[in-house]
Scaffold this motif. Structure first.
Motif, PDB file in Angstrom:
ATOM      1  N   LEU A  23      -8.848   5.449 -15.453  1.00 10.21           N
ATOM      2  CA  LEU A  23      -9.569   6.633 -14.965  1.00 10.21           C
ATOM      3  C   LEU A  23      -9.547   7.741 -16.018  1.00 10.21           C
ATOM      4  O   LEU A  23     -10.553   8.393 -16.295  1.00 10.21           O
ATOM      5  CB  LEU A  23      -8.932   7.149 -13.670  1.00 10.21           C
ATOM      6  CG  LEU A  23      -9.140   6.278 -12.419  1.00 10.21           C
ATOM      7  CD1 LEU A  23      -8.174   6.685 -11.305  1.00 10.21           C
ATOM      8  CD2 LEU A  23     -10.576   6.386 -11.935  1.00 10.21           C
TER       9      LEU A  23
ATOM     10  N   LEU B 299       6.325   9.287 -15.024  1.00 14.91           N
ATOM     11  CA  LEU B 299       7.724   9.116 -14.620  1.00 14.91           C
ATOM     12  C   LEU B 299       8.589   8.611 -15.774  1.00 14.91           C
ATOM     13  O   LEU B 299       9.775   8.882 -15.831  1.00 14.91           O
ATOM     14  CB  LEU B 299       7.831   8.123 -13.458  1.00 14.91           C
ATOM     15  CG  LEU B 299       7.469   8.665 -12.079  1.00 14.91           C
ATOM     16  CD1 LEU B 299       7.516   7.556 -11.051  1.00 14.91           C
ATOM     17  CD2 LEU B 299       8.400   9.801 -11.684  1.00 14.91           C
TER      18      LEU B 299
ATOM     19  N   HIS C  88      -4.991   5.410  -2.633  1.00 16.25           N
ATOM     20  CA  HIS C  88      -3.914   4.719  -1.909  1.00 16.25           C
ATOM     21  C   HIS C  88      -3.538   5.465  -0.633  1.00 16.25           C
ATOM     22  O   HIS C  88      -3.224   4.842   0.383  1.00 16.25           O
ATOM     23  CB  HIS C  88      -2.694   4.546  -2.815  1.00 16.25           C
ATOM     24  CG  HIS C  88      -2.933   3.572  -3.936  1.00 16.25           C
ATOM     25  ND1 HIS C  88      -3.107   2.226  -3.716  1.00 16.25           N
ATOM     26  CD2 HIS C  88      -3.058   3.755  -5.262  1.00 16.25           C
ATOM     27  CE1 HIS C  88      -3.330   1.619  -4.879  1.00 16.25           C
ATOM     28  NE2 HIS C  88      -3.312   2.528  -5.837  1.00 16.25           N
TER      29      HIS C  88
ATOM     30  N   LYS D 212      -6.705  10.748  -8.380  1.00 15.57           N
ATOM     31  CA  LYS D 212      -7.663   9.760  -7.856  1.00 15.57           C
ATOM     32  C   LYS D 212      -6.920   8.578  -7.243  1.00 15.57           C
ATOM     33  O   LYS D 212      -7.283   8.068  -6.196  1.00 15.57           O
ATOM     34  CB  LYS D 212      -8.591   9.272  -8.969  1.00 15.57           C
ATOM     35  CG  LYS D 212      -9.796  10.166  -9.166  1.00 15.57           C
ATOM     36  CD  LYS D 212     -10.775   9.509 -10.134  1.00 15.57           C
ATOM     37  CE  LYS D 212     -11.872  10.498 -10.496  1.00 15.57           C
ATOM     38  NZ  LYS D 212     -12.600  10.085 -11.699  1.00 15.57           N
ATOM     39  N   GLU D 213      -5.859   8.156  -7.934  1.00 16.14           N
ATOM     40  CA  GLU D 213      -5.047   7.049  -7.413  1.00 16.14           C
ATOM     41  C   GLU D 213      -4.338   7.457  -6.120  1.00 16.14           C
ATOM     42  O   GLU D 213      -4.252   6.693  -5.177  1.00 16.14           O
ATOM     43  CB  GLU D 213      -4.003   6.630  -8.458  1.00 16.14           C
ATOM     44  CG  GLU D 213      -4.564   5.772  -9.552  1.00 16.14           C
ATOM     45  CD  GLU D 213      -5.022   4.434  -9.005  1.00 16.14           C
ATOM     46  OE1 GLU D 213      -4.160   3.584  -8.723  1.00 16.14           O
ATOM     47  OE2 GLU D 213      -6.235   4.236  -8.832  1.00 16.14           O
TER      48      GLU D 213
ATOM     49  N   ALA E  16       2.456   1.600  -3.482  1.00 14.25           N
ATOM     50  CA  ALA E  16       1.514   2.111  -4.487  1.00 14.25           C
ATOM     51  C   ALA E  16       1.291   3.608  -4.282  1.00 14.25           C
ATOM     52  O   ALA E  16       1.244   4.384  -5.241  1.00 14.25           O
ATOM     53  CB  ALA E  16       0.177   1.354  -4.395  1.00 14.25           C
TER      54      ALA E  16
ATOM     55  N   GLU F  89       0.833  -1.205   0.000  1.00 17.68           N
ATOM     56  CA  GLU F  89       0.000   0.000   0.000  1.00 17.68           C
ATOM     57  C   GLU F  89       0.865   1.251   0.000  1.00 17.68           C
ATOM     58  O   GLU F  89       0.602   2.213  -0.716  1.00 17.68           O
ATOM     59  CB  GLU F  89      -0.939  -0.028   1.208  1.00 17.68           C
ATOM     60  CG  GLU F  89      -1.982  -1.120   1.062  1.00 17.68           C
ATOM     61  CD  GLU F  89      -2.621  -1.531   2.361  1.00 17.68           C
ATOM     62  OE1 GLU F  89      -3.390  -2.500   2.362  1.00 17.68           O
ATOM     63  OE2 GLU F  89      -2.350  -0.888   3.403  1.00 17.68           O
TER      64      GLU F  89
ATOM     65  N   ARG G 178      -5.803   4.540   2.173  1.00 20.96           N
ATOM     66  CA  ARG G 178      -5.511   3.212   2.738  1.00 20.96           C
ATOM     67  C   ARG G 178      -4.292   3.258   3.655  1.00 20.96           C
ATOM     68  O   ARG G 178      -4.248   2.600   4.690  1.00 20.96           O
ATOM     69  CB  ARG G 178      -5.281   2.184   1.622  1.00 20.96           C
ATOM     70  CG  ARG G 178      -6.528   1.867   0.818  1.00 20.96           C
ATOM     71  CD  ARG G 178      -6.447   0.508   0.159  1.00 20.96           C
ATOM     72  NE  ARG G 178      -6.435  -0.566   1.149  1.00 20.96           N
ATOM     73  CZ  ARG G 178      -7.527  -1.030   1.753  1.00 20.96           C
ATOM     74  NH1 ARG G 178      -8.705  -0.520   1.489  1.00 20.96           N
ATOM     75  NH2 ARG G 178      -7.430  -1.997   2.626  1.00 20.96           N
TER      76      ARG G 178
ATOM     77  N   VAL H 290       4.246   5.440  -5.705  1.00 26.87           N
ATOM     78  CA  VAL H 290       4.229   5.509  -7.174  1.00 26.87           C
ATOM     79  C   VAL H 290       3.281   6.615  -7.636  1.00 26.87           C
ATOM     80  O   VAL H 290       3.623   7.435  -8.496  1.00 26.87           O
ATOM     81  CB  VAL H 290       3.805   4.147  -7.784  1.00 26.87           C
ATOM     82  CG1 VAL H 290       3.560   4.278  -9.280  1.00 26.87           C
ATOM     83  CG2 VAL H 290       4.870   3.087  -7.506  1.00 26.87           C
ATOM     84  N   ALA H 291       2.087   6.648  -7.043  1.00 26.36           N
ATOM     85  CA  ALA H 291       1.117   7.682  -7.418  1.00 26.36           C
ATOM     86  C   ALA H 291       1.682   9.073  -7.111  1.00 26.36           C
ATOM     87  O   ALA H 291       1.548  10.005  -7.912  1.00 26.36           O
ATOM     88  CB  ALA H 291      -0.200   7.463  -6.677  1.00 26.36           C
TER      89      ALA H 291
ATOM     90  N   VAL I  32      -0.881   1.135 -10.239  1.00 21.36           N
ATOM     91  CA  VAL I  32      -1.197   2.569 -10.201  1.00 21.36           C
ATOM     92  C   VAL I  32      -1.336   3.143 -11.611  1.00 21.36           C
ATOM     93  O   VAL I  32      -2.310   3.833 -11.917  1.00 21.36           O
ATOM     94  CB  VAL I  32      -0.115   3.339  -9.405  1.00 21.36           C
ATOM     95  CG1 VAL I  32      -0.315   4.844  -9.551  1.00 21.36           C
ATOM     96  CG2 VAL I  32      -0.161   2.944  -7.938  1.00 21.36           C
ATOM     97  N   GLU I  33      -0.380   2.831 -12.502  1.00 14.79           N
ATOM     98  CA  GLU I  33      -0.419   3.394 -13.857  1.00 14.79           C
ATOM     99  C   GLU I  33      -1.603   2.859 -14.663  1.00 14.79           C
ATOM    100  O   GLU I  33      -2.249   3.611 -15.385  1.00 14.79           O
ATOM    101  CB  GLU I  33       0.890   3.107 -14.608  1.00 14.79           C
ATOM    102  CG  GLU I  33       2.065   3.963 -14.180  1.00 14.79           C
ATOM    103  CD  GLU I  33       2.893   3.330 -13.079  1.00 14.79           C
ATOM    104  OE1 GLU I  33       2.459   2.288 -12.525  1.00 14.79           O
ATOM    105  OE2 GLU I  33       3.975   3.863 -12.753  1.00 14.79           O
TER     106      GLU I  33
ATOM    107  N   SER J 183      -5.913  -5.722   0.203  1.00 13.04           N
ATOM    108  CA  SER J 183      -6.444  -4.769  -0.770  1.00 13.04           C
ATOM    109  C   SER J 183      -7.244  -5.497  -1.855  1.00 13.04           C
ATOM    110  O   SER J 183      -8.258  -4.994  -2.327  1.00 13.04           O
ATOM    111  CB  SER J 183      -5.341  -3.900  -1.366  1.00 13.04           C
ATOM    112  OG  SER J 183      -4.262  -4.670  -1.775  1.00 13.04           O
TER     113      SER J 183
ATOM    114  N   GLU K 192      -4.463   1.720 -13.473  1.00 13.92           N
ATOM    115  CA  GLU K 192      -5.692   2.304 -12.923  1.00 13.92           C
ATOM    116  C   GLU K 192      -5.854   3.750 -13.387  1.00 13.92           C
ATOM    117  O   GLU K 192      -6.940   4.170 -13.767  1.00 13.92           O
ATOM    118  CB  GLU K 192      -5.655   2.274 -11.381  1.00 13.92           C
ATOM    119  CG  GLU K 192      -5.907   0.902 -10.781  1.00 13.92           C
ATOM    120  CD  GLU K 192      -7.360   0.458 -10.906  1.00 13.92           C
ATOM    121  OE1 GLU K 192      -8.228   1.297 -11.205  1.00 13.92           O
ATOM    122  OE2 GLU K 192      -7.618  -0.738 -10.728  1.00 13.92           O
ATOM    123  N   ALA K 193      -4.742   4.503 -13.331  1.00 12.68           N
ATOM    124  CA  ALA K 193      -4.818   5.914 -13.728  1.00 12.68           C
ATOM    125  C   ALA K 193      -5.195   6.021 -15.203  1.00 12.68           C
ATOM    126  O   ALA K 193      -5.964   6.897 -15.599  1.00 12.68           O
ATOM    127  CB  ALA K 193      -3.492   6.611 -13.441  1.00 12.68           C
TER     128      ALA K 193
ATOM    129  N   PHE L 162      -4.285  10.624 -11.936  1.00 15.72           N
ATOM    130  CA  PHE L 162      -3.297  10.215 -10.933  1.00 15.72           C
ATOM    131  C   PHE L 162      -3.670  10.708  -9.532  1.00 15.72           C
ATOM    132  O   PHE L 162      -3.334  10.074  -8.538  1.00 15.72           O
ATOM    133  CB  PHE L 162      -1.887  10.660 -11.347  1.00 15.72           C
ATOM    134  CG  PHE L 162      -1.273   9.708 -12.333  1.00 15.72           C
ATOM    135  CD1 PHE L 162      -0.624   8.565 -11.895  1.00 15.72           C
ATOM    136  CD2 PHE L 162      -1.385   9.914 -13.694  1.00 15.72           C
ATOM    137  CE1 PHE L 162      -0.090   7.650 -12.792  1.00 15.72           C
ATOM    138  CE2 PHE L 162      -0.862   9.010 -14.603  1.00 15.72           C
ATOM    139  CZ  PHE L 162      -0.207   7.876 -14.154  1.00 15.72           C
TER     140      PHE L 162
END
Lengths: 372, 199
Positions: free
Chosen positions: B154, B114, A187, A182-183, A152, A149, A190, A155-156, B147-148, B186, B150-151, A180
């Motif tokens: 979105l 990135l 995360h 939203k991500e 992640a 978690e 969490r 990363v976001a 993450v990437e 998760s 999902e983004a 990004f």
């Protein structure tokens, strides 16, 4: 749980060694710069698969060598397992019972280790990074999946920061930033939830231990500091997302100007109080030390709650930094609690333990058992 | 003295650039090829040559294709659903399930600031026009769940809003035959959030 065998090759300055640690107390005695802390680092590496020191993998390998290996046989609840970490030019490789593992969180639970070192002694005084690291390590000692978690979220966060800097160069794509964010919020919420849940279960231990150490004269307190002044107690993931979303919206213009994300769990902190006042400004020297001692001992208790066993406790030269009274309290605690302990010291006279003890001499990278 | 003939050395070096192949494996492969009858090396070389001659990417959906259009885009019986995936391999994986009978759109990547990947680096030029051309009724976003990925989902969800086409996200959760107790939290949390009514 405890280590019954422990060996390493080409690890930092240590000559290859194999030792059978005592299941209670192991005193690593030697002058400074001989390799005592490197031994603790090797034990820590077997648990977290990373060092507690900053630096590159490469520095873990002895000069002129290609790879280093650290190995231990661990007994946990009567079951024996082996764990080996190899540090190679291509990265770290971990094998549990001889089988390579790839999924970290599931396996982190094989060996729990708590480190009490010089960084912890200044937890109440220094900036928030040390406290966040303390908190994050404590959380994943009881919830290994927290690693994922936190990763992640990281990363976001890095991606959003990069987008903010691209926006400064005039390449602003609001839809990409929004995605990004939203991500980041999902995360981040969490991560916060895990930390808050941990604190709820940890705080009673801390309050009790602090009271025992200080004779009950003043109450010690810990609060989570983030997302504004309002309390986050009993917040759900949805609450945390909404709150984080709100502060992020508010900070966006500032963030765009500065090129980094100024709000979120990576900026949060722990508030330490004594008698309701901030420890950082109001605590005496003795109270600071009592506070950090209680933080660490409470961590051992919390892990014991989670796994039904004491973690391996690594003490890096803390006795010389604690005053005589706190040191005596630490020793009494160590004697009364269970679990395997490794203590480094320059002078064994600091260590007053009545329990069974093995002494290991560390000199110029060589580890030897003290006979007698 | 280097006893290795340059031709062998060259082959091993080229092989070692493949993912998951180290120097030693590459050398073992090179020796193995040398040990086989020469017809093997010849057919291997021919297969490599034909790869670029005959395999390219579909000009509509960017999946693997032997002609201008891939087999899926040429198939007139496909449903008017478009499944968006990251790579051409994903198309093959979904086709092998046999349970999807719509069209695809391969992005050849995900948004990754990135790594300098923005929407302009993905195969999104003319995507909305393509949805109109095939008269799509649904877009399924099947990027990965990191993450990437999902983004990216979105982002596409937002971007496709004005088209009026229904946009769905591929489900995540418990793998088939999976035990709840072994799932990470998760995944379990997502599986609970994504529950559905019993039929």
């Amino acid at each position: 749980m405890h280590l019954v065998a422990f060996s390493a090759e080409h690890f930092r300055n240590l000559a290859p060694f194999r030792l059978e640690p005592h299941r209670r107390f192991n005193i690593l005695e030697g002058r400074n710069g001989q390799g005592k802390t490197n031994l603790l680092e090797a034990v820590y590496l077997l648990s977290a698969f990373r060092s507690f020191r900053d630096g590159r993998n490469r520095e873990l390998v002895a000069f002129g060598q290609e790879r280093a290996t650290v190995f231990a046989e661990i007994v946990k609840k009567g079951v024996s397992r082996t764990v080996e970490v190899a540090i190679t030019p291509k990265g770290k490789r971990v094998a549990l019972d001889g089988k390579a593992i790839t999924s970290l969180p599931d396996e982190l639970a094989h060996l729990s280790v708590v480190l009490f070192g010089p960084d912890d002694l200044v937890l109440t005084k220094e900036g928030p990074q040390l406290r966040r690291r303390f908190l994050d390590r404590a959380v994943y000692a009881v919830s290994p999946e927290y690693v994922n978690e936190l990763r992640a979220y990281g990363v976001a966060l890095k991606n959003r920061n990069r987008l903010l800097r691209q926006a400064q160069e005039g390449r602003l794509d609001p839809a990409v930033i929004a995605a990004f964010e939203k991500e980041l919020v999902a995360h981040g919420a969490r991560v916060m939830l895990r930390r808050l849940q941990f604190l709820e279960s940890y705080r009673p231990h801390f309050v009790r231990v602090f009271s025992e150490i200080t004779g009950g004269e003043l109450a010690g307190g810990i609060t989570y500091r983030g997302l504004g002044k309002a309390s986050l107690a009993d917040a759900t993931v949805a609450d945390l997302e909404a709150r984080y979303r709100a502060v992020l919206d508010e900070a966006r213009q500032t963030d765009l100007r500065r090129g980094f994300t100024s709000v979120g769990p990576h900026t949060h902190d722990l508030g330490f109080t004594i008698g309701g006042r901030p420890a950082r400004t109001y605590a005496s020297q003795g109270q600071h030390r009592a506070f950090v001692l209680a933080l660490k001992i409470a961590e051992l208790h919390r892990i014991h709650d989670a796994i039904g066993d004491y973690p391996v406790f690594l003490l890096d030269d803390v006795s010389s930094e604690l005053d005589e009274e706190r040191n005596a309290q630490l020793m009494r605690y160590l004697d009364s609690a269970g679990g395997q302990v490794f203590i480094t010291t320059t002078d064994r006279r600091w260590i007053h333990l009545t329990g069974d003890t093995a002494v290991w001499r560390v000199a110029e990278g060589r580890v030897s058992a003290e006979v007698g | 003295m280097n006893a290795l003939p340059p031709a062998l050395d060259k082959l091993a070096t080229l092989l070692s650039r493949l993912p998951g192949v180290g120097k030693r494996s590459a050398m073992r492969w090179a020796f193995h090829i040398l040990g086989e009858p020469s017809t093997y090396a010849e057919s291997l070389a021919r297969a490599l040559g034909e790869l670029f001659e005959h395999v390219g990417f579909c000009e509509r959906c960017h999946a693997l294709a032997e002609d201008a259009l891939c087999a899926v885009c040429q198939d007139g019986t496909r449903e008017r659903t478009v499944c968006v995936v990251e790579s051409a391999q994903d198309v093959i994986a979904i086709e092998q399930t046999g349970s999807y009978h719509g069209l695809y759109h391969v992005l050849h990547g995900v948004l990754a600031p990135l790594k300098g990947v923005g929407p302009d680096k993905l195969r999104l030029d003319g995507f909305e026009a393509r949805l109109r051309d095939v008269d799509a009724v649904e877009v399924i976003l099947a990027t990965s769940t990191d993450v990437e990925g999902e983004a990216t989902a979105l982002y596409l969800g937002q971007r496709l809003g004005p088209t009026g086409v229904a946009v769905t996200r591929i489900a995540t959760g418990i793998p088939m035959g999976g035990d709840l107790e072994y799932l990470d939290q998760s995944t379990l949390a997502r599986a609970l959030a994504g529950r559905r009514a019993m039929d």
